[in-house]
Motif scaffolding. Structure first.
Motif, PDB file in Angstrom:
ATOM      1  N   TRP A  53       0.816  -1.220   0.000  1.00 30.72           N
ATOM      2  CA  TRP A  53       0.000   0.000   0.000  1.00 30.72           C
ATOM      3  C   TRP A  53       0.847   1.266   0.000  1.00 30.72           C
ATOM      4  O   TRP A  53       0.316   2.360  -0.043  1.00 30.72           O
ATOM      5  CB  TRP A  53      -0.917  -0.022   1.234  1.00 30.72           C
ATOM      6  N   THR A 255      -7.192  -4.304   1.002  1.00 32.84           N
ATOM      7  CA  THR A 255      -6.993  -2.853   1.058  1.00 32.84           C
ATOM      8  C   THR A 255      -7.869  -2.242   2.145  1.00 32.84           C
ATOM      9  O   THR A 255      -7.423  -1.375   2.917  1.00 32.84           O
ATOM     10  CB  THR A 255      -7.325  -2.216  -0.300  1.00 32.84           C
ATOM     11  N   SER A 258      -6.388  -2.954   5.459  1.00 32.89           N
ATOM     12  CA  SER A 258      -5.168  -2.174   5.690  1.00 32.89           C
ATOM     13  C   SER A 258      -5.486  -0.776   6.205  1.00 32.89           C
ATOM     14  O   SER A 258      -4.675  -0.161   6.900  1.00 32.89           O
ATOM     15  CB  SER A 258      -4.344  -2.092   4.402  1.00 32.89           C
ATOM     16  N   ASN A 264      -2.078   1.384   5.668  1.00 40.81           N
ATOM     17  CA  ASN A 264      -2.233   2.074   4.387  1.00 40.81           C
ATOM     18  C   ASN A 264      -2.187   3.579   4.623  1.00 40.81           C
ATOM     19  O   ASN A 264      -3.048   4.132   5.316  1.00 40.81           O
ATOM     20  CB  ASN A 264      -3.562   1.679   3.742  1.00 40.81           C
TER      21      ASN A 264
END
Length: 439
Positions: A53, A255, A258, A264
């Motif tokens: 990320w 994602t 994260s 991220n």
């Protein structure tokens, strides 16, 4: 047609058997896809958990997925119309076109699995050995892969060996089964009554948050260049809820997680609250992680140092990837307690890189529980586990979530892997759907 299944429980010696078999094979067209290939090259020492990320850290000269596939194609034989047709067929089968401009490091575990399969099949091997071939793949891709392997065996006379931890994963067209141990379709006893009561009787954790809203996301969007991963996502997780997060490979599940785990950097530009505190209001990444237990394919890849199992489990107490100081006597006993719960106390001194893939996954799952977290995030926790250990881990999850102030996010492509405590579902994809209750 010859398709052989090599089956056995975690730690039974399947990998050693395959290594011996490969040494006895004379052909230079033998290809082996190992379990860890699902997560990338194990020797990639530059990899760290958040790299996927933090794409600004990726060197501009790094080849894309498309570059690497084309390179594999050209190195494996002369260019021809027939081979180009085969290449096109593979790309269509695995829906690889959207991945061509991505870096391999940014692929989801499912996308990476597709890439590894396509790259290997482009070389048109005579013998193909695949360890845990279906892990990380969504239902549609698993079905496609089963059909492809059958066609390869029938029409191209490809000799295939599938290394499996469960008899349920054995395709119906397998011609031979090699059993490394006395594996069966019996799920086993699961969690003992004694250990179930031990978990339920764990003392209250004074460090826990008691916020009514554990996670709150408002209109969250994540983009990388021209690609939109998440768009205007609203999601609220209340204390004590148990969610399953699902969706096809590449839909944004990892994602999304994260962002919650503060791995991220785009998360700090989003409207996200965790345990009632607005993200970016002054808390450190370690204050966020202190109350979260987490396991994921990315984490599995991050552990490329050969540390003993006890120190891997103890790293969950410090929220580090690996533990480079010795745990205190109290921390050691806490780790041993959870290792006994998961049945891996015999691995306490065994080094991580000398364990089977299933044993590694059990160690990392234990790491997620060791600090008795308020929020448990389990991303594909049953990857590579045999039926006995799948049953055990599901029982531990269900028991753990019976305690007050315990919230769960669970990710899996297999419906049957979901623990019974699941009561909510979020499906990511083109038609995003939020089921507020599962009856």
């Amino acid at each position: 047609m010859k398709v052989t299944a090599i089956v056995g429980r975690n730690g039974s010696g399947k990998t050693l058997y395959v290594e011996k078999m490969r040494r006895q094979m004379a052909s230079d067209r033998v290809r082996y896809i190992a379990f860890r290939d699902s997560y990338g090259v194990a020797t990639d020492q530059a990899y760290y958990l958040q790299l996927r990320w933090n794409q600004h850290d990726i060197d501009a000269e790094t080849p894309t997925t498309g570059d690497l596939l084309e390179r594999a194609f050209l190195l494996s034989g002369p260019d021809s119309a027939k081979r180009r047709q085969w290449q096109k067929h593979l790309y269509q089968l695995f829906d690889l076109q959207p991945l061509m401009n991505k870096y391999v490091i940014t692929l989801s575990s499912g996308e990476l699995r597709k890439f590894q399969l396509a790259k290997t099949l482009l070389t048109q091997p005579a013998i193909l050995i695949m360890d845990a071939p279906f892990i990380g793949l969504d239902s549609e891709t698993r079905s496609q892969l089963r059909q492809l392997l059958r066609l390869l065996a029938e029409e191209q006379r490809l000799e295939i060996y599938l290394v499996l931890s469960s008899l349920y994963d054995v395709p119906d067209y397998v011609t031979d089964i090699i059993s490394i141990d006395d594996i069966s379709t019996d799920d086993g006893p699961g969690l003992s009554t004694e250990n179930r009561n031990l978990i339920l009787d764990l003392p209250h954790n004074s460090r826990e948050y008691h916020a009514e809203e554990v996670v709150k996301m408002n209109h969250v969007s994540i983009r990388y260049g021209e690609r939109t991963i998440l768009k205007d996502l609203d999601w609220t997780i209340m204390n004590g809820q148990h969610w399953v997060l699902s969706g096809q490979n590449g839909s944004g599940k990892s994602t999304l997680l994260s962002l919650i785990c503060a791995d991220n950097p785009q998360g700090y530009a989003c409207d996200i609250s965790l345990f009632g505190h607005q993200r970016g209001s002054g808390e450190s990444i370690w204050e966020i992680k202190r109350h979260i237990g987490y396991v994921s394919p990315e984490m599995h890849r991050s552990y490329h140092r050969d540390l003993p199992a006890l120190r891997i489990v103890a790293s969950g107490l410090k929220d580090t990837i690996g533990l480079y100081v010795q745990p205190t006597p109290e921390e050691r006993e806490q780790c041993l307690w959870w290792m006994r719960i998961f049945g891996i106390e015999h691995l306490v001194d065994r080094s991580f890189l000398r364990m089977s893939s299933g044993e590694q996954r059990l160690v990392l799952v234990t790491r997620a529980f060791v600090k008795d977290p308020a929020l448990l995030i389990l991303d594909e926790p049953l990857h590579g586990l045999d039926d006995y250990n799948r049953h055990l881990v599901k029982d531990v999850i269900n028991t753990f979530c019976q305690r007050p102030n315990k919230t769960l996010i669970f990710v899996s492509h297999y419906k049957e892997e979901q623990p019974a405590c699941i009561d909510h579902e979020l499906i990511l994809g083109n038609q995003m759907e939020k089921r507020l209750e599962i009856v």
